[in-house]
Design an enzyme around this catalytic site. Structure first.
Site, PDB file in Angstrom:
ATOM      1  N   THR B 159       0.870  -1.192   0.000  1.00 37.70           N
ATOM      2  CA  THR B 159       0.000   0.000   0.000  1.00 37.70           C
ATOM      3  C   THR B 159       0.902   1.235   0.000  1.00 37.70           C
ATOM      4  O   THR B 159       1.389   1.621  -1.057  1.00 37.70           O
ATOM      5  CB  THR B 159      -0.973   0.001   1.206  1.00 37.70           C
ATOM      6  OG1 THR B 159      -0.242  -0.192   2.415  1.00 37.70           O
ATOM      7  CG2 THR B 159      -2.015  -1.082   1.053  1.00 37.70           C
ATOM      8  N   LYS B 185       4.007  -6.909   3.851  1.00 36.59           N
ATOM      9  CA  LYS B 185       3.775  -5.490   3.577  1.00 36.59           C
ATOM     10  C   LYS B 185       3.470  -4.780   4.888  1.00 36.59           C
ATOM     11  O   LYS B 185       2.950  -5.400   5.824  1.00 36.59           O
ATOM     12  CB  LYS B 185       2.653  -5.294   2.558  1.00 36.59           C
ATOM     13  CG  LYS B 185       1.277  -5.818   2.864  1.00 36.59           C
ATOM     14  CD  LYS B 185       0.385  -4.954   3.701  1.00 36.59           C
ATOM     15  CE  LYS B 185       0.278  -3.553   3.190  1.00 36.59           C
ATOM     16  NZ  LYS B 185      -0.632  -2.776   4.122  1.00 36.59           N
ATOM     17  N   THR B 196      -0.409  -6.477  12.512  1.00 33.72           N
ATOM     18  CA  THR B 196      -0.865  -5.257  11.868  1.00 33.72           C
ATOM     19  C   THR B 196      -0.252  -5.069  10.490  1.00 33.72           C
ATOM     20  O   THR B 196       0.247  -4.015  10.140  1.00 33.72           O
ATOM     21  CB  THR B 196      -0.540  -4.035  12.726  1.00 33.72           C
ATOM     22  OG1 THR B 196      -0.540  -4.438  14.090  1.00 33.72           O
ATOM     23  CG2 THR B 196      -1.556  -2.971  12.519  1.00 33.72           C
ATOM     24  N   GLU B 282       5.511   4.358   7.612  1.00 35.27           N
ATOM     25  CA  GLU B 282       5.151   5.549   6.841  1.00 35.27           C
ATOM     26  C   GLU B 282       5.999   6.758   7.242  1.00 35.27           C
ATOM     27  O   GLU B 282       6.003   7.171   8.392  1.00 35.27           O
ATOM     28  CB  GLU B 282       3.661   5.845   7.004  1.00 35.27           C
ATOM     29  CG  GLU B 282       2.821   4.836   6.236  1.00 35.27           C
ATOM     30  CD  GLU B 282       1.332   4.964   6.478  1.00 35.27           C
ATOM     31  OE1 GLU B 282       0.579   4.468   5.638  1.00 35.27           O
ATOM     32  OE2 GLU B 282       0.929   5.544   7.501  1.00 35.27           O
ATOM     33  N   ASN B 404      -0.524  10.547   6.082  1.00 37.90           N
ATOM     34  CA  ASN B 404      -1.765  10.155   6.732  1.00 37.90           C
ATOM     35  C   ASN B 404      -2.808  11.251   6.802  1.00 37.90           C
ATOM     36  O   ASN B 404      -3.963  10.986   7.118  1.00 37.90           O
ATOM     37  CB  ASN B 404      -1.473   9.599   8.124  1.00 37.90           C
ATOM     38  CG  ASN B 404      -0.920   8.209   8.003  1.00 37.90           C
ATOM     39  OD1 ASN B 404      -1.585   7.324   7.484  1.00 37.90           O
ATOM     40  ND2 ASN B 404       0.317   8.023   8.431  1.00 37.90           N
ATOM     41  N   THR B 409      -7.984  10.288   0.410  1.00 42.02           N
ATOM     42  CA  THR B 409      -8.701  11.118  -0.566  1.00 42.02           C
ATOM     43  C   THR B 409      -7.765  11.680  -1.634  1.00 42.02           C
ATOM     44  O   THR B 409      -6.575  11.484  -1.570  1.00 42.02           O
ATOM     45  CB  THR B 409      -9.401  12.284   0.159  1.00 42.02           C
ATOM     46  OG1 THR B 409      -8.467  12.910   1.034  1.00 42.02           O
ATOM     47  CG2 THR B 409     -10.564  11.785   0.946  1.00 42.02           C
TER      48      THR B 409
END
Lengths: 409, 409
Positions: B159, B185, B196, B282, B404, B409
């Site tokens: 992702t 991943k 997770t 991230e 994040n 969107t």
């Protein structure tokens, strides 16, 4: 005093603070712990005041907390509080304890009162010894008239806070006006329990010690312990209440007919300060309120609220005005509370986004527009039981990272 | 296969992955869930393989996890795994469950095997229904030779990950070479328990189901459950192991003389993948390892490690190369573990910064220079008992917030 937003029984004075109750004064100076800003402050009552405190649950409780707890325990009273910012006096061993006792003794000597009547507390960097010469020089000057100023006190307790925080309320006890005033500082290492911050509340009410402590603990669990900025529970947090009794009401206990009203007033003060701390969280642009309804118990309602308000992913989504309710549901799901997925509803402001375990059709742009506001409300309805709780926090922003990547050095 | 870093008994193949063991193939395509990147992948074994899985503890377990658990339960075997990224099929109710079953059935039909021999899993946005027409079209094409490619599979599961993750090891069991390969991943919503994340491990060993599951759970607790990126436990995490037995060793059980060696190999694979996930968190720029020694129990050692590795304040300090050990001590102090402050030592790399509850003199610039490295080690010695644990995580950066605040969107 600015305009009073009055309800029938509690008058709220947004600009009031710790010196509004009878017989309290406060002040602050720059003694040199920080480069320029005020860093040493005090509150003094004309007479010894019944005192109650709540303290961090962190195992590494800072030295001043140990000194203050021990001192209050002697006769359940203090007459003064001395606070420094810029240095937490935490993880400083025996020398830290000696320094905290010395702060206490020096200020008591200036006031001409017994040492154990002075509460001391510190906030700032961990693991450095207090610059005692600067502090002692400051203590010798701090009671001079020119530094006596409630605003000075409110400023002197701040670290990375961007604003002062205050509130006062008035309630009628035995037909007499009792005032409760407070101030607090945040704004990082903010997470229950306990409040992960410093809070100071004064009142001129006459209150029994045990009942005051009971009320403070109960109110703290509903207010200061329901906020988070970053999930880190500090070594230095405490909330102190001083009740000097100068209004001369009949002593407040749980049996007093106006007891609930007094506790309501205390709760309004603490909730207001807690929300101000959350809103002023490091780097924050928004206050987030999570209302959890319909839990099987109070603890479960609180656990769900805290789980959501602590989620970095929820906090960044709100910062990005992204109606990403999946992160809210996820955080509820790992709270440890046995939620029934098929009963869960979630709303963002007036927009229901999740109902009975399924996404609702939403007009994305409407919800996005709602999220651009400064006060965001998340409503989570578990539809299981009768218990509710509210938690408060803030969004997670670039500035949080910026402030904390370089706070100390 | 690139160079082998061999220890005496375990050969580590950094470039190996899920198709290195005998009898496994893998592939992936773009079916249209994402805009451009690969988003549908598979692993297939030549024969049904003993299967074991560990799954998220989040109450809102996504639909594919329910389907996969139910399917494996039938005969403790699967022969294939189908994964999509870009959509988590979580919080999607009855329709989500129907869709997950349909993915399973369609792919089983292409393979000509029974449906319950296909494990399915999804990762991505929560709360949207899968685009089933796209997925079904993808399933019809995915087994074509041109898409069969281990790298395609490793890409198709990602992702916000910035890189593929893989590892393989070889050990001798009954004198035969057994290979264990894995891929995984991350890289947001990363927090125990369980992992997770998605992890896939294949082996050509012949292993008894119950023992394989026991080993997987034990190893997961030491590896995937000891990493965190952001403290958020996803709805979709799972690790699946397939053991197809093609090496034809005597069945591995806890009684087999080479059992420990096999578990060591499995642990090396899982630990390597876990660390790669943490490093690729991230926005991360650094891998942080927290080693906790001298606890009274395994659980206490883990709790202290997780508390430190989860602290936003520790993570931002490391990002800012600030030797702010006070935040490490603070996080240990609120872990809930009864630490004795006066026994605690903390080191950053080779630099001891805290000893027996007190700060050590350090040359700030030296420690700052150490913190500029990409792999940071924090050593916490409780000096209380005999239990140790290691936790891994990453720093908290501007880019975490950026990713994040606008992921969905």
């Amino acid at each position: 005093m600015a305009q009073a937003i009055s309800s029938k029984e509690v008058v709220i004075l947004e600009e009031g603070s710790v010196t509004l109750p009878l017989g309290f004064k406060a002040g602050g100076i720059h003694c040199g712990i920080k480069r320029k800003k005020l860093d040493l402050g005090y509150i003094v009552s004309d007479v010894p005041a019944i005192a109650a405190g709540v303290y961090t649950t962190n195992i590494f409780q800072a030295a001043p907390l140990l000194v203050t707890q021990e001192s209050i325990a002697k006769e359940n009273k203090i007459q003064a509080i001395l606070v420094n910012s810029g240095n937490a006096n935490a993880c400083t061993g025996e020398q830290g304890l000696t320094d905290a006792f010395e702060m206490q003794k020096e200020f008591a000597s200036e006031l001409g009162i017994q040492s154990h009547l002075v509460g001391v507390t510190s906030t700032g960097v961990i693991g450095e010894l207090l610059p005692m010469e600067k502090i002692k020089t400051g203590i010798k000057q701090i009671l001079m008239n020119e530094y006596e100023n409630e605003e000075n006190f409110k400023k002197s307790i701040l670290t990375t806070d961007t604003c002062m925080k205050q509130i006062a309320v008035q309630v009628k006890i035995d037909g007499k006006t009792v005032t409760i005033g407070g101030t607090a500082k945040g704004s990082g290492m903010i997470h229950p329990n306990m409040a992960t911050m410093l809070g100071f509340v004064t009142t001129d009410a006459n209150v029994a010690h045990d009942d005051l402590l009971y009320a403070l603990k109960d109110v703290t669990n509903q207010t200061f312990n329901m906020i988070t900025v970053d999930g880190d529970t500090s070594t230095n947090d405490m909330v102190l209440v001083m009740a000097n009794g100068l209004v001369a009401n009949n002593q407040l206990t749980k049996e007093h007919p106006d007891w609930e009203l007094f506790v309501d007033g205390l709760k309004i003060v603490c909730e207001s300060l807690a929300k101000k701390i959350a809103r002023d969280g490091e780097g924050a642009t928004k206050l987030i309120e999570v209302q959890v309804n319909g839990a099987y118990s109070q603890n479960e309602a609180r656990a769900v609220g805290k789980s959501i308000i602590s989620s970095n992913l929820v906090k960044t989504a709100i910062y990005g005005t992204d109606p990403n309710w999946g992160r809210i549901v996820t955080a509820a799901g790992y709270s440890g509370v046995p939620i029934e997925p098929s009963l869960l509803d979630v709303s963002l402001g007036q927009y229901k986004v999740f109902e009975k375990g399924l996404p609702c059709p939403i007009v994305e742009e409407q919800v996005k527009e709602y999220l651009q506001q400064e006060n965001i409300k998340i409503l989570v309805e578990l539809n299981q039981g009768d218990y509710n709780a509210t938690a408060w926090g803030c969004d997670l922003t670039y500035d949080y990272v910026k402030i904390n990547a370089s706070y100390r050095t």
